[in-house]
Enzyme design. Structure first.
Site, mmCIF file in Angstrom:
data_model
loop_
_atom_site.group_PDB
_atom_site.id
_atom_site.type_symbol
_atom_site.label_atom_id
_atom_site.label_comp_id
_atom_site.label_asym_id
_atom_site.label_seq_id
_atom_site.Cartn_x
_atom_site.Cartn_y
_atom_site.Cartn_z
ATOM 1 N N ILE A 23 35.159 47.190 37.684
ATOM 2 C CA ILE A 23 34.499 47.956 36.620
ATOM 3 C C ILE A 23 35.438 48.027 35.420
ATOM 4 O O ILE A 23 36.543 48.584 35.522
ATOM 5 C CB ILE A 23 34.153 49.377 37.095
ATOM 6 C CG1 ILE A 23 33.116 49.321 38.215
ATOM 7 C CG2 ILE A 23 33.681 50.242 35.941
ATOM 8 C CD1 ILE A 23 32.740 50.669 38.793
ATOM 9 N N CYS A 24 35.022 47.481 34.305
ATOM 10 C CA CYS A 24 35.779 47.519 33.053
ATOM 11 C C CYS A 24 37.243 47.108 33.290
ATOM 12 O O CYS A 24 37.491 46.017 33.796
ATOM 13 C CB CYS A 24 35.644 48.917 32.428
ATOM 14 S SG CYS A 24 36.426 49.072 30.826
ATOM 15 N N GLN A 25 38.186 47.973 32.955
ATOM 16 C CA GLN A 25 39.599 47.598 33.107
ATOM 17 C C GLN A 25 39.955 47.424 34.582
ATOM 18 O O GLN A 25 40.899 46.695 34.918
ATOM 19 C CB GLN A 25 40.478 48.658 32.422
ATOM 20 C CG GLN A 25 41.963 48.456 32.528
ATOM 21 C CD GLN A 25 42.537 49.207 33.728
ATOM 22 O OE1 GLN A 25 41.932 50.178 34.203
ATOM 23 N NE2 GLN A 25 43.693 48.762 34.202
#
Lengths: 368, 400
Positions: free
Chosen positions: A152-154
């Site tokens: 998820i994202c970073q």
């Protein structure tokens, strides 16, 4: 012939302000009645199966009969900025639940709330130790060689680094709104797109580390709010007054607020890495990134990769994400999935509930 | 009616509606302060509204729009702000949103006042088809000037050292309060650095003795003890300098923000002029405010990504962080003197612990490779004596 553009009559102004006042009063009364436990986030049933230092490994209870559960479990790696609950905000807007309904066996790392004493945790620690430890735990528990990873994202950036360093332990990699090439943030004519990346390019993050040690969540939140300061700091709450009579709508709003403003701080050293090595140095795509003394080579991504991005993402612009396709080692098994939504909406938006998990689960089942 | 008259009409109606709004809010207050009603659950309401006596400050309305008769010294804007902050500070998500909600009327009022003032300036020119930008820019420049002067003005009326010690008191009162108070008193009439030598007068006297009456003391400042004092004094001066630098950087930042906001107002006026041409008038306060927010956000985004703004912002953030670091350095002098572990001491310990953990990890990995072969080949045999628990996590997660 021009017409006077502000046609607000006396009685309309009075009526409008009286209505605002009334709604604010009702809103305050309703909000006062709500208890913190009413605003539940991250509530899907789960066990803590492993814990260490700042983090815990969750294993979610299945929602389908055992015969329908996919044999390869999936580990969700959330970002270090903001809490894991974005993957499980509320029962009807939950990535986790949607995967469970699809028969995916879900594990998730909750990174927890680092304290000042954790300020020296680096990307090396998170990727080469913590993620590796969580993966090994699942492999041991399930007697498997490989697991699926979902970033998820970073958290996706970390999952990518891990997969490149330990491809032998990763069956398939699914990434969502994941920053890979930080030089591709800017979009002409859309200044709010990639704003964070632009601001971060010249940030003196060494001084920030020295001053804070642990980067406070409020500092991180301010940078997110800068993308639309008036709308996010004032307009959003002005619009809230229209939902004061609807308890469910208000609770949904509060859950998002709780997630947004209740997030953890970030260990200063890892934050410094994120800004200096990834954002400013763009070391990941340049092939210059080293973790634990080992070079992170995206060419080592030999496993199937599904790279999912949000078409209206202003925080991690799509170009930053899909750049991965140019670097993966196995281009044949690399696939992209665009979803017409924004950076957070991809997890919590109504429309995305029917796309993200179902399509990712279908893709996982296709992988041999 | 011409546009100037229509504008004055809107402003008059708006002012009347504001009066009614604030009066209505005020009507709730007496009941609240008597503990008999008012806002439900408002913290601190039972025993009367805190700080009401000293609110003062007058009505913050715009010049030329008429006063708020009957309000006395009461500042409803300040009241709402205090009320909102007090509520938001209670901790729960609902209370935090309630805090923001309660400030909504004030935010609407402030936005409308700004837009109305700008519109009052430009409306006649737009109607006549004449350039209106120069008139608006003149008003905006005055406003920007006031905005930029805010930190400087605060600085001019506040002794920098007093401000510094105040921030130190707020954070560290139990231990350092009395000591810092003594220093603050000593510096009241002289250079702060001199205070660490016992105040301006004693230092001058000592230096005078050294030079004239006691030649045997010449070179006393070279003694190690004196050197230490100088270093300490230097750290304190660095903190004071950092505070001054911060004021300047904040002023520069406010100037840039003021310019960006000025551009946003100008663009909003331009939008209204286009609305007039299209014949699609705005018919509600909230629509006007939404228009303002949309234009302002877009304008600020552009400003935020300009090289010039980024440099100013970086300077301000750097000054802020430097001040924080220097303030801590100065404070650690006191802790050192009292044999109390400092932030720096603790951070060094944390660093050592973290490095030891990494070393353990490396050794464990090497050991695993020597005794069992590669971990990847036999995941079930990996040596990992780490805590494993099996407990439901739903409730814990719900309240985290």
């Amino acid at each position: 012939m021009t017409q006077f553009p502000i046609q607000i009559r006396h009685d309309d102004i009075a009526r409008e302000l009286a209505e605002i006042e009334r709604k604010v009063a009702v809103g305050l009364e309703r909000l006062t009645d709500l208890k913190e436990e009413d605003v539940d986030i991250g509530s899907s049933p789960k066990d803590v199966v492993y814990e260490r230092e700042t983090w815990k490994l969750y294993h979610y209870k299945p929602m389908v009969e055992p015969s329908k559960i996919h044999p390869i479990p999936m580990l969700i790696v959330p970002p270090l900025i903001n809490g894991y609950e974005v993957a499980d905000l509320q029962p009807d807007r939950s990535l986790v639940r949607n995967f469970l309904k699809e028969g995916i066996d879900v594990y998730l790392v909750n990174w927890g709330y680092p304290k000042r004493c954790d300020m020296y945790l680096k990307t090396d620690d998170y990727v080469c130790d913590f993620i590796d430890d969580a993966v090994d735990f699942i492999r041991r528990e399930r007697d498997l060689d490989k697991v699926n990873l979902f970033g998820i994202c970073q958290g996706g950036t970390m999952a990518t680094c891990y997969s490149a360093l330990s491809p032998e332990k990763v069956k398939s990699l699914v990434l969502t709104v994941t920053p890979i090439d930080f030089s591709r943030g800017k979009v002409e004519g859309q200044p709010h797109v990639g704003l964070l990346f632009e601001m971060g390019k010249t940030a003196d993050v060494d001084l920030m580390f020295e001053a804070f040690g642990l980067i406070p969540a409020d500092v991180l939140n301010i940078s997110f709010l800068m993308a639309s300061p008036f709308t996010l700091m004032f307009g959003k709450y002005a619009d809230t007054i229209d939902m004061v009579g609807d308890r469910d709508a208000m609770l949904n709003f509060l859950r998002m607020e709780k997630w947004l403003f209740g997030g953890p701080g970030v260990a200063g050293a890892v934050y410094r890495d994120l800004v200096k090595k990834f954002l400013q140095g763009n070391q990941l795509v340049k092939g210059e990134l080293e973790l634990d003394g080992r070079k992170v080579d995206l060419g080592n991504l030999s496993m199937p990769v599904l790279n999912i991005y949000a078409e209206r993402d202003h925080l991690v612009p799509p170009n930053c994400t899909i750049a991965l396709g140019e670097h993966v080692g196995n281009k044949k098994d690399y696939k992209e999935l665009p979803i017409k939504t924004g950076h957070i909406g991809i997890y919590t938006g109504g429309a995305s509930q029917k796309i993200l998990a179902p399509q990712a689960a279908a893709w996982l089942r296709e992988q041999k | 009616m011409d546009w100037a008259e229509q504008t004055n009409d809107v402003i008059k109606h708006w002012t009347d509606a504001q009066k009614e709004l604030w009066s209505s809010w005020m009507r709730m207050m007496p009941g609240a302060s008597a503990g008999t009603g008012g806002w439900p659950g408002m913290p601190g309401m039972g025993g009367g509204w805190p700080g009401m006596g000293g609110m003062g400050g007058g009505w913050p309305g715009m010049p030329g729009m008429g006063g708020m008769g009957g309000m006395g010294g009461f500042d409803p804007s300040q009241w709402l702000k205090t009320m909102g902050e007090s509520w938001a500070g209670q901790g729960s998500s609902a209370q935090r949103v309630a805090g923001n909600l309660v400030q909504t009327p004030d935010m609407l009022v402030r936005s409308m006042n700004l837009l109305m003032k700008a519109w009052q300036v430009v409306a006649p020119k737009i109607e006549e088809g004449k350039p209106w930008q120069p008139d608006l820019q003149k008003v905006m420049q005055e406003w920007q000037q006031r905005l930029a002067e805010l930190p400087e003005r605060a600085s001019a009326t506040t002794n920098e050292f007093t401000e510094l010690t105040k921030t130190l008191f707020e954070k560290w009162t139990p231990i350092t309060g009395p000591w810092m108070q003594m220093v603050a008193q000593a510096t009241a009439s002289g250079h702060p650095g001199a205070a660490f030598m016992g105040g301006t007068a004693p230092m001058t006297r000592i230096l005078g003795f050294e030079e004239g009456l006691f030649p045997m003391l010449t070179g006393v400042s070279d003694l190690p003890r004196a050197t230490v004092v100088r270093q300490k004094m230097g750290k304190m001066l660095e903190a004071v300098d950092a505070f001054g630098d911060l004021r300047k950087a904040q002023a520069a930042f406010h100037k840039k923000m003021g310019e960006a906001m000025g551009t946003a107002v100008e663009r909003t006026m331009d939008h209204l002029a286009k609305v007039a041409e299209k014949g699609e008038p705005i018919t509600s306060v909230r629509d006007l405010i939404r228009t303002w927010f949309t234009v302002a956000d877009k304008t600020l985004n552009e400003a935020f990504t300009s090289q010039n703004f980024l440099e100013t912002q970086d300077d301000m953030i750097r000054a802020l962080l430097t001040y924080k670091v220097k303030q801590r350095d100065a404070l650690e002098i006191i802790y050192d003197a009292m044999d109390i572990p400092t932030r720096t001491n603790l951070d060094e310990a944390y660093k050592d612990i973290q490095e030891l953990k990494r070393e353990v990890r490396r050794l464990r990995r090497e050991l695993g490779q020597v005794s069992h072969g590669a971990v990847a080949e036999s995941p079930g045999k990996k040596a990992a004596a780490k805590k494993v628990s099996k407990e439901p996590a739903g409730k814990e997660a719900a309240t985290s």
